[in-house]
Design an enzyme around this catalytic site. Structure first.
Site, PDB file in Angstrom:
ATOM      1  N   THR A 152      21.827  15.835  19.178  1.00  0.00           N
ATOM      2  CA  THR A 152      22.755  16.370  18.519  1.00  0.00           C
ATOM      3  C   THR A 152      23.961  15.428  18.398  1.00  0.00           C
ATOM      4  OG1 THR A 152      24.255  18.385  18.269  1.00  0.00           O
ATOM      5  CG2 THR A 152      24.110  17.518  20.704  1.00  0.00           C
ATOM      6  N   LYS A 157      22.273  11.685  15.992  1.00  0.00           N
ATOM      7  CA  LYS A 157      21.132  12.190  15.067  1.00  0.00           C
ATOM      8  C   LYS A 157      20.703  11.091  14.119  1.00  0.00           C
ATOM      9  CE  LYS A 157      21.938  17.005  14.762  1.00  0.00           C
ATOM     10  NZ  LYS A 157      22.401  18.391  14.093  1.00  0.00           N
ATOM     11  N   ALA A 192      29.041  17.188   3.203  1.00  0.00           N
ATOM     12  CA  ALA A 192      28.144  16.276   2.970  1.00  0.00           C
ATOM     13  C   ALA A 192      27.429  15.365   4.105  1.00  0.00           C
ATOM     14  CB  ALA A 192      28.327  15.383   1.597  1.00  0.00           C
TER      15      ALA A 192
HETATM   16  P1  NAP Z   1      29.481  15.776   9.903  1.00  0.00           P
HETATM   17  O1  NAP Z   1      28.171  15.050   9.768  1.00  0.00           O
HETATM   18  O2  NAP Z   1      30.559  15.678  10.618  1.00  0.00           O
HETATM   19  O3  NAP Z   1      29.605  16.343   8.425  1.00  0.00           O
HETATM   20  C1  NAP Z   1      30.798  17.260   8.030  1.00  0.00           C
HETATM   21  C2  NAP Z   1      31.248  16.716   6.804  1.00  0.00           C
HETATM   22  O4  NAP Z   1      32.378  17.715   6.214  1.00  0.00           O
HETATM   23  C3  NAP Z   1      32.074  15.297   6.822  1.00  0.00           C
HETATM   24  O5  NAP Z   1      31.511  14.596   5.746  1.00  0.00           O
HETATM   25  C4  NAP Z   1      33.442  15.902   6.771  1.00  0.00           C
HETATM   26  O6  NAP Z   1      34.382  14.836   6.158  1.00  0.00           O
HETATM   27  C5  NAP Z   1      33.450  16.907   5.590  1.00  0.00           C
HETATM   28  N1  NAP Z   1      34.592  17.656   5.721  1.00  0.00           N
HETATM   29  C6  NAP Z   1      35.529  18.224   6.846  1.00  0.00           C
HETATM   30  N2  NAP Z   1      36.339  18.877   6.373  1.00  0.00           N
HETATM   31  C7  NAP Z   1      36.192  19.184   5.142  1.00  0.00           C
HETATM   32  C8  NAP Z   1      36.791  19.997   4.000  1.00  0.00           C
HETATM   33  N3  NAP Z   1      37.895  20.833   4.406  1.00  0.00           N
HETATM   34  N4  NAP Z   1      36.286  19.854   2.702  1.00  0.00           N
HETATM   35  C9  NAP Z   1      35.258  19.271   2.483  1.00  0.00           C
HETATM   36  N5  NAP Z   1      34.372  18.469   3.308  1.00  0.00           N
HETATM   37  C10 NAP Z   1      35.153  18.500   4.682  1.00  0.00           C
HETATM   38  O7  NAP Z   1      28.638  17.329  10.571  1.00  0.00           O
HETATM   39  P2  NAP Z   1      27.274  17.810  10.445  1.00  0.00           P
HETATM   40  O8  NAP Z   1      26.445  17.528  11.464  1.00  0.00           O
HETATM   41  O9  NAP Z   1      26.969  17.873   9.178  1.00  0.00           O
HETATM   42  O10 NAP Z   1      27.630  19.382  10.858  1.00  0.00           O
HETATM   43  C11 NAP Z   1      28.544  19.993  10.066  1.00  0.00           C
HETATM   44  C12 NAP Z   1      29.053  21.703  10.857  1.00  0.00           C
HETATM   45  O11 NAP Z   1      27.650  22.339  10.728  1.00  0.00           O
HETATM   46  C13 NAP Z   1      29.354  21.358  12.258  1.00  0.00           C
HETATM   47  O12 NAP Z   1      30.362  22.420  12.429  1.00  0.00           O
HETATM   48  C14 NAP Z   1      28.131  21.579  13.083  1.00  0.00           C
HETATM   49  O13 NAP Z   1      28.515  22.334  14.449  1.00  0.00           O
HETATM   50  C15 NAP Z   1      27.391  22.563  12.245  1.00  0.00           C
HETATM   51  N6  NAP Z   1      25.720  22.762  12.514  1.00  0.00           N
HETATM   52  C16 NAP Z   1      25.287  23.995  12.856  1.00  0.00           C
HETATM   53  C17 NAP Z   1      24.082  23.864  12.924  1.00  0.00           C
HETATM   54  C18 NAP Z   1      23.336  25.307  13.124  1.00  0.00           C
HETATM   55  O14 NAP Z   1      22.148  25.242  13.782  1.00  0.00           O
HETATM   56  N7  NAP Z   1      24.038  26.422  12.885  1.00  0.00           N
HETATM   57  C19 NAP Z   1      23.054  22.796  12.769  1.00  0.00           C
HETATM   58  C20 NAP Z   1      23.721  21.551  12.503  1.00  0.00           C
HETATM   59  C21 NAP Z   1      25.316  21.445  12.335  1.00  0.00           C
HETATM   60  P3  NAP Z   1      35.022  13.761   7.020  1.00  0.00           P
HETATM   61  O15 NAP Z   1      33.916  12.869   7.778  1.00  0.00           O
HETATM   62  O16 NAP Z   1      35.748  12.904   6.027  1.00  0.00           O
HETATM   63  O17 NAP Z   1      35.919  14.581   7.924  1.00  0.00           O
END
Ligand code: NAP
Length: 286
Positions: free
Chosen positions: A68, A72, A134
């Site tokens: 995680t 990843k 994204a």
């Molecule tokens: P990540 O790689 O950090 O991606 C999140 C993206 O969202 C980043 O590019 C971030 O930009 C952007 N962002 C933040 N605030 C925003 C806003 N207000 N408007 C538009 N974009 C915004 O995280 P991830 O691994 O993709 O995970 C995303 C979320 O999904 C997390 O909260 C994670 O816990 C959840 N998740 C859940 C599961 C599940 O099984 N349910 C699985 C995977 C992930 P910046 O980097 O510029 O802030």
């Protein structure tokens, strides 16, 4: 005397921080119910220690593990093989170890597809989807939505470059799906979407704003927040208040775990027991 005792297999998740993870709860329930002598552990591995941890995998006698945040992507160079999907997505959340070889898979995307099609009865083919965020999760979602013949996927992220490169990567792979990046959320045609998704951490904190003005959404759409703790983010609350169907990401967490379990043990785990264990743990942690 102990020679009769079965060897205990070790599985787990590596991340940093990892203490908040619910994965051990669901996997340990499954091992117990199936009478498998195994334990799923949480391995807190700082990014600077990833190299060292990977060198010690053999010594730790780990049979397979999940990955995680924040490893990843960083884990990929350590692996002996990758599934086509994990390669295209550029992120791995499940590692299978067989004959000392480590292979990487991504079960986040298929976990989401299982949840939305099986539990929520949502048909992906031909549908329009809007995703805010994204990052790694959105990459997996976009790949699997396009693979399952979504008609269009609209993407928005604060980081425009991330959004543009995700759209370009996936559009090359799936030219039949209209994958478009937006640099302004106000221009994303969310009112046309059958599915609106939050793939950002916005909503983790009680005081976080809604990631979109819910009033713009199609009232007949489905709103899906990847977050599951809190169980109801402000986005989900506002959507439901307007009569829009809404789901958190608990089912995605569950099915990515189910699929990882199947990779490791080659048997179907008890899905409902795992789901109940997750629900109970999250409710307790309110
Ligand atoms: P990540 O790689 O950090 O991606 C999140 C993206 O969202 C980043 O590019 C971030 O930009 C952007 N962002 C933040 N605030 C925003 C806003 N207000 N408007 C538009 N974009 C915004 O995280 P991830 O691994 O993709 O995970 C995303 C979320 O999904 C997390 O909260 C994670 O816990 C959840 N998740 C859940 C599961 C599940 O099984 N349910 C699985 C995977 C992930 P910046 O980097 O510029 O802030």
């Amino acid at each position: 005397m102990n020679s009769m005792r079965k060897h205990k297999e070790i599985y787990g998740v590596i991340g940093y921080p990892v203490a908040h993870s619910y994965s051990a709860i669901m996997h340990n329930v499954a091992f117990k119910e199936l009478g498998i002598t195994a334990e799923y552990r949480l391995f807190s591995v700082e990014p600077k220690n990833l190299d060292n941890f990977m060198k010690r995998i053999g010594y730790l006698e780990i049979s397979g593990f999940n990955v995680t945040i924040p490893h990843k992507e960083a884990i990929i160079p350590f692996l002996n093989g990758l599934s086509d999907a994990a390669r295209a997505i550029g992120a791995v959340n499940t590692i299978v170890i067989e004959r000392n070889k480590m292979s990487g898979f991504n079960t986040d995307g298929p976990g989401f597809i299982e949840h939305i099609t099986k539990d929520l009865n949502f048909t992906i083919k031909g549908k329009t989807v809007s995703i805010v965020g994204a990052g790694g999760a959105a990459r997996a979602l976009t790949y699997y939505l396009a693979k399952n013949e979504a008609g269009a996927v609209y993407l928005y992220d604060l980081d425009r470059d991330k959004c543009v490169s995700l759209a370009a990567d996936m559009a090359r792979k799936y030219p039949g799906c209209d994958i478009l990046p937006f640099s302004d959320l106000r221009e994303m045609p969310v009112e046309k979407s059958h599915l609106f998704m939050n793939a950002t951490p916005v909503g983790l904190n009680k005081d976080d704003p809604e990631v979109i003005d819910v009033g713009r959404l199609n009232p007949r759409s489905l709103v899906y927040d990847l977050l599951y703790n809190p169980q109801e983010t402000r986005l989900l609350y506002s959507a439901r208040k307007r009569g829009i169907r809404a789901s958190n990401g608990l089912g995605m967490l569950l099915y990515q775990g189910v699929l990882a379990f199947e990779f490791w043990k080659k048997v179907k785990p008890p899905v409902e027991s795992m789901r109940n264990a997750l629900k109970e743990a999250i409710a307790k942690n309110k």
